[in-house]
Design a protein around this motif. Structure first.
Motif, PDB file in Angstrom:
ATOM      1  N   ARG A 188       0.777  -1.399  -0.131  1.00 58.62           N
ATOM      2  CA  ARG A 188      -0.055  -0.010  -0.133  1.00 58.62           C
ATOM      3  C   ARG A 188       0.879   1.080   0.025  1.00 58.62           C
ATOM      4  NH1 ARG A 188      -1.522   1.069   5.121  1.00 58.62           N
ATOM      5  NH2 ARG A 188      -2.155  -1.112   5.287  1.00 58.62           N
ATOM      6  N   VAL A 189       0.665   2.180  -0.972  1.00 59.13           N
ATOM      7  CA  VAL A 189       1.003   3.491  -1.040  1.00 59.13           C
ATOM      8  C   VAL A 189       0.244   4.479  -0.097  1.00 59.13           C
ATOM      9  CG1 VAL A 189       2.154   5.498  -2.434  1.00 59.13           C
ATOM     10  CG2 VAL A 189       2.474   2.849  -3.031  1.00 59.13           C
ATOM     11  N   GLU A 190       0.851   5.409   0.663  1.00 59.99           N
ATOM     12  CA  GLU A 190      -0.010   6.251   1.384  1.00 59.99           C
ATOM     13  C   GLU A 190       0.695   7.682   1.214  1.00 59.99           C
ATOM     14  OE1 GLU A 190      -1.798   4.918   5.102  1.00 59.99           O
ATOM     15  OE2 GLU A 190      -0.302   3.314   4.840  1.00 59.99           O
ATOM     16  N   LEU A 191       0.026   8.714   0.681  1.00 55.54           N
ATOM     17  CA  LEU A 191       0.648  10.034   0.522  1.00 55.54           C
ATOM     18  C   LEU A 191      -0.174  11.017   1.458  1.00 55.54           C
ATOM     19  CD1 LEU A 191       1.335   9.902  -3.375  1.00 55.54           C
ATOM     20  CD2 LEU A 191       2.891   9.369  -1.500  1.00 55.54           C
ATOM     21  N   ASP A 192       0.371  11.761   2.216  1.00 59.76           N
ATOM     22  CA  ASP A 192      -0.461  12.824   2.962  1.00 59.76           C
ATOM     23  C   ASP A 192      -0.654  13.956   1.983  1.00 59.76           C
ATOM     24  OD1 ASP A 192      -0.722  12.016   5.558  1.00 59.76           O
ATOM     25  OD2 ASP A 192       1.504  11.915   5.797  1.00 59.76           O
ATOM     26  N   LEU A 193      -1.562  14.633   2.093  1.00 60.84           N
ATOM     27  CA  LEU A 193      -2.116  15.864   1.173  1.00 60.84           C
ATOM     28  C   LEU A 193      -1.996  17.145   1.730  1.00 60.84           C
ATOM     29  CD1 LEU A 193      -5.117  14.198  -1.028  1.00 60.84           C
ATOM     30  CD2 LEU A 193      -2.684  14.430  -1.351  1.00 60.84           C
ATOM     31  N   PRO A 194      -0.758  17.902   1.795  1.00 63.03           N
ATOM     32  CA  PRO A 194      -0.812  19.219   2.758  1.00 63.03           C
ATOM     33  C   PRO A 194      -2.072  20.209   2.466  1.00 63.03           C
ATOM     34  CG  PRO A 194       1.084  18.671   1.625  1.00 63.03           C
ATOM     35  CD  PRO A 194       0.320  17.883   1.077  1.00 63.03           C
ATOM     36  N   GLY A 195      -2.488  20.820   3.622  1.00 60.82           N
ATOM     37  CA  GLY A 195      -3.493  21.755   3.488  1.00 60.82           C
ATOM     38  C   GLY A 195      -4.801  21.271   4.190  1.00 60.82           C
ATOM     39  N   GLN A 196      -4.820  19.967   4.237  1.00 63.08           N
ATOM     40  CA  GLN A 196      -5.958  19.319   4.908  1.00 63.08           C
ATOM     41  C   GLN A 196      -5.623  18.096   5.549  1.00 63.08           C
ATOM     42  OE1 GLN A 196      -7.724  15.937   3.634  1.00 63.08           O
ATOM     43  NE2 GLN A 196      -5.815  16.115   2.956  1.00 63.08           N
ATOM     44  N   LEU A 197      -6.499  17.731   6.465  1.00 72.63           N
ATOM     45  CA  LEU A 197      -6.403  16.574   7.261  1.00 72.63           C
ATOM     46  C   LEU A 197      -7.410  15.167   7.068  1.00 72.63           C
ATOM     47  CD1 LEU A 197      -5.523  18.615  10.669  1.00 72.63           C
ATOM     48  CD2 LEU A 197      -3.708  17.494   8.894  1.00 72.63           C
ATOM     49  N   GLU A 198      -8.251  15.601   6.296  1.00 72.07           N
ATOM     50  CA  GLU A 198      -9.329  14.468   6.489  1.00 72.07           C
ATOM     51  C   GLU A 198      -9.125  13.500   5.469  1.00 72.07           C
ATOM     52  OE1 GLU A 198     -11.752  14.345   8.745  1.00 72.07           O
ATOM     53  OE2 GLU A 198     -10.990  16.449   9.454  1.00 72.07           O
ATOM     54  N   GLN A 199      -8.251  13.322   4.287  1.00 70.93           N
ATOM     55  CA  GLN A 199      -8.109  12.621   3.284  1.00 70.93           C
ATOM     56  C   GLN A 199      -6.573  12.178   3.118  1.00 70.93           C
ATOM     57  OE1 GLN A 199     -10.785  11.012   1.576  1.00 70.93           O
ATOM     58  NE2 GLN A 199     -12.363  11.870   3.059  1.00 70.93           N
ATOM     59  N   GLU A 200      -6.315  11.257   2.460  1.00 64.18           N
ATOM     60  CA  GLU A 200      -4.976  10.890   1.999  1.00 64.18           C
ATOM     61  C   GLU A 200      -5.437   9.973   0.894  1.00 64.18           C
ATOM     62  OE1 GLU A 200      -2.693   8.822   4.819  1.00 64.18           O
ATOM     63  OE2 GLU A 200      -3.731   6.983   4.248  1.00 64.18           O
ATOM     64  N   LEU A 201      -4.239   9.908  -0.009  1.00 66.74           N
ATOM     65  CA  LEU A 201      -3.947   9.260  -1.126  1.00 66.74           C
ATOM     66  C   LEU A 201      -3.451   7.863  -0.943  1.00 66.74           C
ATOM     67  CD1 LEU A 201      -4.848  10.101  -4.027  1.00 66.74           C
ATOM     68  CD2 LEU A 201      -2.470  10.754  -4.788  1.00 66.74           C
ATOM     69  N   VAL A 202      -4.288   6.897  -1.157  1.00 68.34           N
ATOM     70  CA  VAL A 202      -3.720   5.591  -1.039  1.00 68.34           C
ATOM     71  C   VAL A 202      -3.737   4.613  -2.302  1.00 68.34           C
ATOM     72  CG1 VAL A 202      -4.389   3.519   0.196  1.00 68.34           C
ATOM     73  CG2 VAL A 202      -5.090   5.598   1.092  1.00 68.34           C
ATOM     74  N   GLY A 203      -2.564   3.911  -2.661  1.00 66.25           N
ATOM     75  CA  GLY A 203      -2.381   3.415  -3.720  1.00 66.25           C
ATOM     76  C   GLY A 203      -2.217   2.112  -3.787  1.00 66.25           C
ATOM     77  N   TYR A 204      -2.461   1.319  -4.865  1.00 69.02           N
ATOM     78  CA  TYR A 204      -2.553  -0.078  -4.791  1.00 69.02           C
ATOM     79  C   TYR A 204      -2.174  -0.821  -6.326  1.00 69.02           C
ATOM     80  CZ  TYR A 204      -4.633  -0.230  -0.376  1.00 69.02           C
ATOM     81  OH  TYR A 204      -5.106  -0.151   1.007  1.00 69.02           O
ATOM     82  N   HIS A 205      -1.640  -1.686  -6.373  1.00 66.98           N
ATOM     83  CA  HIS A 205      -1.513  -2.556  -7.751  1.00 66.98           C
ATOM     84  C   HIS A 205      -2.731  -3.029  -7.789  1.00 66.98           C
ATOM     85  CE1 HIS A 205      -0.084  -5.911 -10.247  1.00 66.98           C
ATOM     86  NE2 HIS A 205       0.506  -4.718 -11.214  1.00 66.98           N
ATOM     87  N   VAL A 206      -3.321  -3.331  -8.837  1.00 64.11           N
ATOM     88  CA  VAL A 206      -4.453  -4.123  -9.508  1.00 64.11           C
ATOM     89  C   VAL A 206      -3.995  -5.401  -9.869  1.00 64.11           C
ATOM     90  CG1 VAL A 206      -6.880  -4.202 -10.388  1.00 64.11           C
ATOM     91  CG2 VAL A 206      -5.881  -2.152  -9.495  1.00 64.11           C
ATOM     92  N   GLY A 207      -4.112  -6.668  -9.108  1.00 68.71           N
ATOM     93  CA  GLY A 207      -3.820  -7.646  -9.733  1.00 68.71           C
ATOM     94  C   GLY A 207      -4.808  -8.519 -10.330  1.00 68.71           C
ATOM     95  N   THR A 208      -4.665  -9.846 -11.032  1.00 68.21           N
ATOM     96  CA  THR A 208      -5.789 -10.359 -11.830  1.00 68.21           C
ATOM     97  C   THR A 208      -6.706 -11.010 -11.081  1.00 68.21           C
ATOM     98  OG1 THR A 208      -4.380 -12.272 -11.858  1.00 68.21           O
ATOM     99  CG2 THR A 208      -4.224 -10.787 -13.761  1.00 68.21           C
ATOM    100  N   SER A 209      -6.697 -11.347  -9.673  1.00 63.72           N
ATOM    101  CA  SER A 209      -7.398 -12.095  -8.922  1.00 63.72           C
ATOM    102  C   SER A 209      -7.772 -11.415  -7.349  1.00 63.72           C
ATOM    103  CB  SER A 209      -6.916 -13.382  -8.432  1.00 63.72           C
ATOM    104  OG  SER A 209      -6.710 -14.277  -9.748  1.00 63.72           O
ATOM    105  N   ASN A 210      -8.123 -10.282  -7.559  1.00 67.22           N
ATOM    106  CA  ASN A 210      -8.506  -9.265  -6.319  1.00 67.22           C
ATOM    107  C   ASN A 210     -10.090  -8.996  -6.472  1.00 67.22           C
ATOM    108  OD1 ASN A 210      -8.605  -6.636  -7.298  1.00 67.22           O
ATOM    109  ND2 ASN A 210      -6.459  -6.701  -7.657  1.00 67.22           N
ATOM    110  N   PRO A 211     -10.637  -8.838  -5.254  1.00 67.82           N
ATOM    111  CA  PRO A 211     -12.043  -8.653  -5.170  1.00 67.82           C
ATOM    112  C   PRO A 211     -12.371  -7.360  -5.730  1.00 67.82           C
ATOM    113  CG  PRO A 211     -11.387  -9.429  -3.023  1.00 67.82           C
ATOM    114  CD  PRO A 211     -10.012  -9.158  -3.973  1.00 67.82           C
ATOM    115  N   TYR A 212     -11.482  -6.084  -5.857  1.00 68.82           N
ATOM    116  CA  TYR A 212     -11.773  -4.954  -6.576  1.00 68.82           C
ATOM    117  C   TYR A 212     -12.121  -5.269  -8.318  1.00 68.82           C
ATOM    118  CZ  TYR A 212     -11.755  -0.421  -8.804  1.00 68.82           C
ATOM    119  OH  TYR A 212     -11.855   0.673  -9.186  1.00 68.82           O
ATOM    120  N   LEU A 213     -11.103  -5.897  -8.670  1.00 70.54           N
ATOM    121  CA  LEU A 213     -11.071  -6.267 -10.057  1.00 70.54           C
ATOM    122  C   LEU A 213     -12.247  -7.120 -10.383  1.00 70.54           C
ATOM    123  CD1 LEU A 213      -9.588  -5.598 -12.867  1.00 70.54           C
ATOM    124  CD2 LEU A 213      -8.640  -7.738 -12.700  1.00 70.54           C
ATOM    125  N   ARG A 214     -12.760  -8.032  -9.673  1.00 71.29           N
ATOM    126  CA  ARG A 214     -13.716  -8.780  -9.957  1.00 71.29           C
ATOM    127  C   ARG A 214     -15.265  -8.064  -9.832  1.00 71.29           C
ATOM    128  NH1 ARG A 214     -11.352 -12.794  -6.567  1.00 71.29           N
ATOM    129  NH2 ARG A 214     -12.756 -12.384  -5.147  1.00 71.29           N
TER     130      ARG A 214
END
Length: 599
Positions: free
Chosen positions: A404-430
């Motif tokens: 998991r890649v996590e990036l703080d976004l300056p200027g606010q505290l409520e959200q951050e950017l979260v990154g993932y690699h999408v594989g062939t057998s994960n629930p999100y892709l299905r």
């Protein structure tokens, strides 16, 4: 120059011992051994009585390092505890952390009197030394061994282990003072207990709020946020101890405050504390291992084994079953909580206090505490996963966590950017299901950065970036692991997990291993709720669906718009069936009355 050479050799030796502990952890993870046990053995092997031959008898240094390590461990535990989880199990956890500690010490004392011939005050001291569960051992073995417990059981165990240390430490210090100074009037003892507890709580709350305020207001250079928080935690601990309040309670509450407020660099702080607590644990356990002499441990080995057996099979289970009797825990849950009474750093740390003040028989107390911890880590630590399977409390983790890649976004505290690699057998892709609080914003495909709307359908090999609240980012892991559909629901997401009502029953069935009839697979959750409830949905309405329950989270125009998910209780007690049916009936009556009132 000789003095400089001595310092250099000491630094080299210390670095080699820590490196040996880190490298041995790889072997321990491979064979499932409790890591804390490995660190203790590294210290014993390096000690004067072992092949290493290192002479070490500085109890004050070991106590200082142990205090710092425990402060960081407790702060880290508070930092990871959500207020919602804390509130839901506050009563049972605090009962175990207070009454349970006293009962465990009292039930252990008679065996100490019989086996070692100590008086009752000395025996209570031995019981207090081994009475509390260890936060480091519990946190690591629950998460490091891949156990996914029922949410209430996991929260109870973790919060108990994080909050019972201050009472055990106070009880040990009180008994040591009584042995050194003689009897003290009970009103003085009670006043001291209350003063330390309330003082630690007040300083912890103030210190946590001050840390959050400073972290968000000060323009610290990049990279200094995590060291600042760690130093602030140790400052809270040091101030509380200096004014004779409970520093361990203060630092835990400070972590609880910081972890539940929006702050800058939240995930950087978490990652930094992971490394800091690891190094602190390694240093503490290696030093405590250096203090131990194997031949002295063997001299009182039989008595120590008797104390350990009493603790594991009598004192802890009796205390847990009695303390949890007023609460709705099944016998399986209580049995598992009894078995997860792991002893660790706290027990040996407390056993070193009599050595520090040079009490008579101090070495005996240390040896008993050391052996009890060894036996607990060996027996309970190695059988934790089999016990969870036997009692049907948890499912073993079958998949590795995604990167998991996590990036703080300056200027606010409520959200951050979260990154993932999408594989062939994960629930999100299905099924393209993500919680309503996670918003896809970027996709990286074939070395190109695309907006989510521009990218269109997500493909295998993409990297997707989503906006999510920092405290919920880890919950997204479950959707980006490479895995087949699970045979049973995943309890880690159930609780604050919410999906849109347009999601189909078939999609949930694939993610959570539910048996959905083929004719119902394309039915949306909104339609299913409307057809099953028999009245317009209202937030809080609960509808069972196999092994999970659907909870109406929001509605508009007489239709559900967001649905929360939670586990149904898979092990209901037969004697409570009538009560649960009555509860469901009352809920339906309340919903019907609300609908009539609004109509």
């Amino acid at each position: 120059m000789d003095a400089l050479d001595t310092v250099s050799l000491s630094i080299l030796l210390g670095a080699l011992l820590v490196l040996a502990g880190i490298m041995s952890s790889l072997v321990a993870l491979r064979f499932g051994a409790p890591l804390l046990l490995v660190f203790l053995l590294v210290g014993m092997v390096a000690g004067e009585a072992g092949p290493g031959g290192v002479r070490f008898d500085d109890v004050r240094l070991a106590y200082t390092v142990g205090s710092v390590a425990l402060a960081l461990i407790l702060f880290d535990g508070g930092l990871r505890t959500r207020f919602s989880t804390f509130r839901s199990v506050l009563a049972p956890s605090l009962t175990l952390a207070t009454v349970g500690v006293f009962m465990t010490a009292a039930l252990t004392a008679p065996v100490v009197v019989w086996m070692l011939g100590l008086n009752w005050l000395e025996s209570l001291l031995v019981g207090a030394v081994v009475a509390s569960t260890d936060a480091a051992a519990v946190f690591f073995l629950l998460h490091g061994r891949g156990l996914r417990l029922r949410p209430r059981v996991a929260a109870t165990i973790e919060i108990e282990s994080g909050t019972n240390d201050p009472l055990a430490i106070f009880l040990t210090i009180l008994l040591v003072e009584l042995l050194v100074m003689g009897d003290r009037p009970w009103p003085v003892v009670v006043a001291s207990l209350l003063g330390q507890g309330f003082g630690g709580a007040a300083l912890g709350l103030l210190g946590g709020r001050a840390t959050v305020l400073a972290l968000n207001r000060l323009a610290l250079p990049q990279g200094l946020h995590a060291p600042f928080v760690t130093t602030a935690a140790l400052t809270v601990f040091g101030v509380a101890q200096a004014v004779h309040a409970s520093g361990f309670l203060a630092v835990y509450l400070a972590g609880l405050i910081v972890g539940n407020r929006p702050t800058r660099a939240h995930n950087t702080v978490i990652a930094f504390l992971d490394a800091a607590t690891w190094l602190a644990q390694i240093a503490m356990f290696v030093l405590l291992g250096l203090l131990a002499w194997p031949e002295r441990l063997l001299a009182s080995g039989l008595q120590a084994l008797a104390v350990a057996a009493t603790l594991m099979f009598v004192a802890r289970p009796v205390a847990v079953f009695l303390c949890l009797a007023p609460f709705r825990f099944s016998w399986r849950e209580r049995a598992f909580i009894s078995w997860v009474g792991l002893r660790g750093a706290v027990g040996i740390f407390l056993a070193s206090i009599p050595l520090l003040v040079e009490l008579p028989r101090a070495e005996l107390y240390f040896n008993i505490g050391f052996v009890v911890v060894l036996v607990s880590l060996l027996v309970q630590g190695w059988t934790l996963a089999p016990a969870a399977k036997l009692l049907r409390i948890a499912l073993p983790r079958a998949e590795p966590a995604p990167r998991r890649v996590e990036l703080d976004l300056p200027g606010q505290l409520e959200q951050e950017l979260v990154g993932y690699h999408v594989g062939t057998s994960n629930p999100y892709l299905r099924r393209k299901i993500v919680p309503s609080w996670a918003k896809p914003v970027l996709v990286v495909r074939d070395q190109r950065v695309l907006a989510a709307a521009e990218a269109g359908a997500i493909k295998p090999g993409d990297h997707i970036y989503l906006l999510a609240p920092p405290e919920k980012a880890q919950a997204l892991d479950r959707f980006f692991v490479e895995m087949p559909p699970p045979p049973a629901p995943d309890p880690r997401l159930l609780g604050d997990f919410v999906v849109g009502a347009e999601v189909t029953l078939g999609a949930l069935g694939e993610i959570y291993g539910l048996d959905i009839a083929s004719a119902d697979r394309d039915v949306t959750l909104a339609d299913h709720v409307a057809s099953q409830l028999g009245h317009p949905p209202h937030p809080g309405d609960v509808l069972p669906l196999g092994a999970i329950a659907l909870v109406v989270n929001a509605e508009a125009g007489g239709r559900a718009t967001r649905i929360g998910l939670r586990l149904a209780d898979p092990d209901p007690e037969p004697r409570r069936g009538r009560g649960r049916r009555l509860t469901r009936l009352l809920v339906r009556i309340r919903s019907l009355a609300r609908a009539l009132w609004e109509a």
